[in-house]
Design a protein around this motif. Structure first.
Motif, PDB file in Angstrom:
ATOM      1  N   HIS A   1      14.860  22.222  62.461  1.00  0.00           N
ATOM      2  CA  HIS A   1      14.434  23.615  62.439  1.00  0.00           C
ATOM      3  C   HIS A   1      13.069  23.730  61.763  1.00  0.00           C
TER       4      HIS A   1
ATOM      5  N   GLU B   1      22.280  37.781  67.824  1.00  0.00           N
ATOM      6  CA  GLU B   1      21.983  36.352  67.745  1.00  0.00           C
ATOM      7  C   GLU B   1      20.684  36.106  68.479  1.00  0.00           C
ATOM      8  N   HIS B   2      19.782  35.426  67.813  1.00  0.00           N
ATOM      9  CA  HIS B   2      18.501  35.111  68.427  1.00  0.00           C
ATOM     10  C   HIS B   2      18.591  33.705  69.021  1.00  0.00           C
ATOM     11  N   ASP B   3      18.816  33.655  70.329  1.00  0.00           N
ATOM     12  CA  ASP B   3      18.938  32.360  70.990  1.00  0.00           C
ATOM     13  C   ASP B   3      17.939  32.198  72.135  1.00  0.00           C
TER      14      ASP B   3
ATOM     15  N   ARG C   1      14.064  27.276  70.053  1.00  0.00           N
ATOM     16  CA  ARG C   1      15.112  28.266  70.349  1.00  0.00           C
ATOM     17  C   ARG C   1      15.235  29.174  69.132  1.00  0.00           C
ATOM     18  N   GLY C   2      15.378  30.478  69.396  1.00  0.00           N
ATOM     19  CA  GLY C   2      15.542  31.440  68.314  1.00  0.00           C
ATOM     20  C   GLY C   2      14.338  32.326  68.105  1.00  0.00           C
TER      21      GLY C   2
ATOM     22  N   VAL D   1      13.217  28.759  63.600  1.00  0.00           N
ATOM     23  CA  VAL D   1      13.551  28.396  64.978  1.00  0.00           C
ATOM     24  C   VAL D   1      14.113  26.978  64.999  1.00  0.00           C
TER      25      VAL D   1
ATOM     26  N   ASP E   1      11.964  35.503  68.133  1.00  0.00           N
ATOM     27  CA  ASP E   1      12.205  36.945  68.020  1.00  0.00           C
ATOM     28  C   ASP E   1      10.887  37.704  67.919  1.00  0.00           C
TER      29      ASP E   1
ATOM     30  N   THR F   1      10.100  33.449  60.861  1.00  0.00           N
ATOM     31  CA  THR F   1      11.252  33.165  61.699  1.00  0.00           C
ATOM     32  C   THR F   1      11.610  31.694  61.584  1.00  0.00           C
TER      33      THR F   1
END
Length: 155
Positions: free
Chosen positions: A53, A28-30, A111-112, A98, A114, A96
């Motif tokens: 997002h 999980e990308h948090d 947030r998110g 986010v 990577d 990505t």
């Protein structure tokens, strides 16, 4: 044919090296970060706060060369590079989604992330999808998850 791009922003993330970025099944990308838009482009952020997002289009700026077949960290079998998110691509672009947590002037709190700290961002777009979840397919990843996780046991 060639194209020339310049960054519109740079990302500040907690990741100094590729090894620090979470990868693999169930990842999980948090992680939180900041997208710092160039001063002369700040006006382009008008009304961005209304979106939950964002897509970030960015460059694997430390990647060199490419491979047409790669073995991703989520599988033990090789796949075509265009069926993966490998950084070793003919055009080293990353994408990505986010979560937009907030905005402070030309800084987007997200947030998110990577990607590596200092990664150049080529574009920012609102995340919009008209594809219902039940119609999405995850290709080889679904089979790899079943194979590598093994049978699920009831809790």
């Amino acid at each position: 044919m060639s194209f020339e791009f310049r960054p519109v922003a740079f990302v500040r993330t907690p990741f100094a090296s590729v090894d620090e970025i979470p990868k693999g099944l169930g990842t999980e990308h948090d992680a939180e970060g900041t997208v710092e838009v160039l001063l002369e482009l700040e006006g382009g952020l008008d009304d961005v706060e209304g979106f939950s997002h964002l897509f970030l289009v960015w460059v694997f700026h430390r990647s060199e060369g490419y491979d047409l077949r790669v073995t991703p960290p989520t599988d033990d079998r090789p796949h075509g590079v265009f069926a993966t998110r490998s950084p070793r691509r003919p055009n080293p672009l990353g994408l990505t989604v986010v979560e937009l947590v907030g905005r402070e002037g030309r800084r987007l709190l997200v947030r998110g992330v990577d990607m590596l700290d200092g990664t150049p961002v080529l574009d920012i777009k609102p995340y919009l999808s008209a594809v219902p979840a039940e119609r999405l397919r995850r290709g080889w990843l679904e089979e790899a998850e079943r194979r590598l996780r093994g049978p699920r046991r009831p809790v």
